[in-house]
Design an enzyme around this catalytic site. Structure first.
Site: not given
Ligand code: NAD
Length: 478
Positions: A245, A279
């Protein structure tokens, strides 16, 4: 208990125990920009213990049966309800949101929905000769990796659905918002059998190590496109199941037949919920030229009235949750203003502590500006006029993202037809950002892979097994 004492008690949940290993990282309060707590940071060894515990208990949890698992999930929701004030207080501090309580209540609602959900069996054929059914089996150990923008809701939705289907879980929250997740682990420690749910806090590398662990069979990830792409690559190498997501750059298209003030208010509330850090917020607004000026004026009035909040106190405008996000949104705003965009309201960071930016309505924007081309994930809304609705649809679809989109009109039949031409996972007429546990939600293109919610959301956490049962061993094969 002081805040410091409260946070010092928190630890990872591993095999039914709260574990603290002395290693920590700092957590900031976004409404002040100041560090307020240390969060435990799991080592690779602790991660391995958590995954091993989840692997060891997978068979017994699956064997408990649907009714037993539903009971546990229901008890988890009840514990959340009972301690919601504590969870909301922690979440509000680390996330800076004024609507922390709404998210926690939604999380409880999603868990209760899972606790009452039956896992379907599809009867494909049932006749004298044979029956053919499709059943849903657990995948195994699920890695649940969550972002900072809705950390409680997304965590609870993932955990409840994974557990319902008979999987065991290792969850890893965002390093910006891990404390409330660890507090939930503390709450659920004696409710969930040891090893069935494990929670480890740490940075992106810990998430990557979790994804790469050979015992993990499914990765349920919500977060950025960049991290989603990395996860898809590494999970693909070992053919793990993935549910992604990811981000969005949602468009809303407003036709000339609407009541401008009413629709402006609805659109404003969706676009600026959590200061645009959702999101499926409206991130690009296309308005028919005949109502463009009054729509911009109405949005600007609402933006000027939106006041910043501090730790859940008065006001509606949240800070940006993280410093990198604050810096990125400021850069996107500067890029737009330097290239000729006009701020009809806002257009600046707030002159105060914390990561606050004024709610900003931008006009005179062009498609090459970052605020239009990229997911801004902040309190900036570009408003773009159109003359021909076909051009607006084409502009809405001219993006790599495909989370959701909407049409706003009094002509419902036309709205439905236009909405169906939007290239995204969810379309709405006269609404946007709709999410419910019984309804599928997810993105097309780079906004994700798979769906949460509804029947499709259950299937995402299951292996489908097709079962042929011939009713006599003496059948003649034709
Ligand atoms: P992010 O990708 O930086 O981090 C999300 C999570 O993933 C964190 O726990 C992080 O530590 C982990 N992570 C980062 N890189 C990783 C990797 N290579 N392997 C495994 N884990 C990893 O995202 P964020 O900045 O925390 O969140 C914001 C983003 O989330 C926005 O783009 C938003 O649109 C999206 N989002 C999407 C939805 C949806 O349902 N489509 C809902 C909420 C947020």
């Amino acid at each position: 208990m002081t805040g410091g004492e409260r946070f010092a008690k928190l630890g990872h949940l591993i095999n039914g125990q709260i574990v603290r290993n002395g290693k920590t990282f700092p957590v900031n309060d976004p409404s002040t920009g100041k560090m307020f707590a240390d969060c435990p940071e799991a080592t690779d060894e602790l991660l391995a213990e958590a995954v091993d515990a989840a692997g060891r208990t997978a068979a017994s949890w699956a064997a408990l049966g649907l009714g037993g698992r539903q009971k546990v999930i229901g008890a988890m929701a009840a514990a959340l309800d009972q301690h919601i004030t504590d969870i909301v207080a922690i979440s509000t501090l680390e996330k800076g949101s004024v609507r922390g309580s709404a998210e926690a209540y939604a999380a409880s609602f999603f868990m209760k929905h899972a606790a009452g959900t039956e896992v379907p069996v599809d009867v494909v054929e049932d006749n004298e000769q044979r029956s053919v059914v499709v059943v849903r089996k657990p995948v195994g150990v699920v890695a649940a990796i969550t972002p900072w923008n809705a950390p409680i809701l997304i965590l609870c939705e993932k955990i409840a659905t994974a557990l319902l289907l008979g999987n065991t879980v290792v969850a890893k929250p965002s390093p910006f918002t891990s404390l409330a997740t660890l507090a939930l682990g503390e709450l659920w420690k004696d409710i969930v059998p040891p090893g069935v749910l494990n929670i480890v806090a740490g940075g992106d590398e810990l998430g990557a190590a979790l994804v790469n662990h050979p015992t993990v069979r499914m990765v349920s990830f919500t977060g950025s496109v960049a991290a989603g792409q990395q996860i898809a690559r590494s999970a693909g190498a070992s053919l793990k199941n993935i549910l992604l997501e990811l981000g969005g750059n949602d468009a809303a298209i407003v036709l000339p037949d609407v009541d401008v003030d009413t629709v402006a208010e609805q659109i404003f509330n969706i676009a600026f919920l959590m200061s645009g850090q959702t999101c499926a917020a409206i991130k690009r607004l296309y308005v028919h030229r005949s109502i463009f000026e009054p729509m911009v004026a109405a949005l600007a009035r609402l933006a000027e009235a939106d006041q910043p909040a501090r730790n859940g106190a008065d006001g509606a405008l949240d800070p940006l949750t993280t410093l990198p996000q604050y810096q990125r949104v400021r850069m996107i705003l500067d890029d737009a203003i330097e290239r000729g965009a006009h701020a009809a309201a806002g257009g600046h960071a707030l002159d105060r502590d914390g990561y606050f930016m004024a709610a900003t309505i931008l006009t005179d924007v062009t498609t090459d500006m970052k605020v239009v081309a990229e997911e801004q994930f902040g309190p900036l809304l570009p408003v773009i006029p159109f003359d021909d609705v076909d051009d607006a649809i084409a502009a809405a679809n001219a993006t790599e993202y495909g989370l959701s989109g909407s049409i706003w009109t009094s002509n419902i039949a036309m709205g439905a037809e236009l909405a169906s031409r939007l290239d995204c996972g969810t379309t709405c007429v006269n609404s946007h950002a709709e999410v419910a546990p019984h309804i599928p939600f997810g993105g097309t293109k780079i906004s994700g892979a798979g769906r949460t919610g509804g029947r499709q959301g259950l299937d995402a956490y299951a292996e489908l097994q097709t079962q042929y049962i011939y009713k006599s061993p003496e059948r003649v094969r034709t």
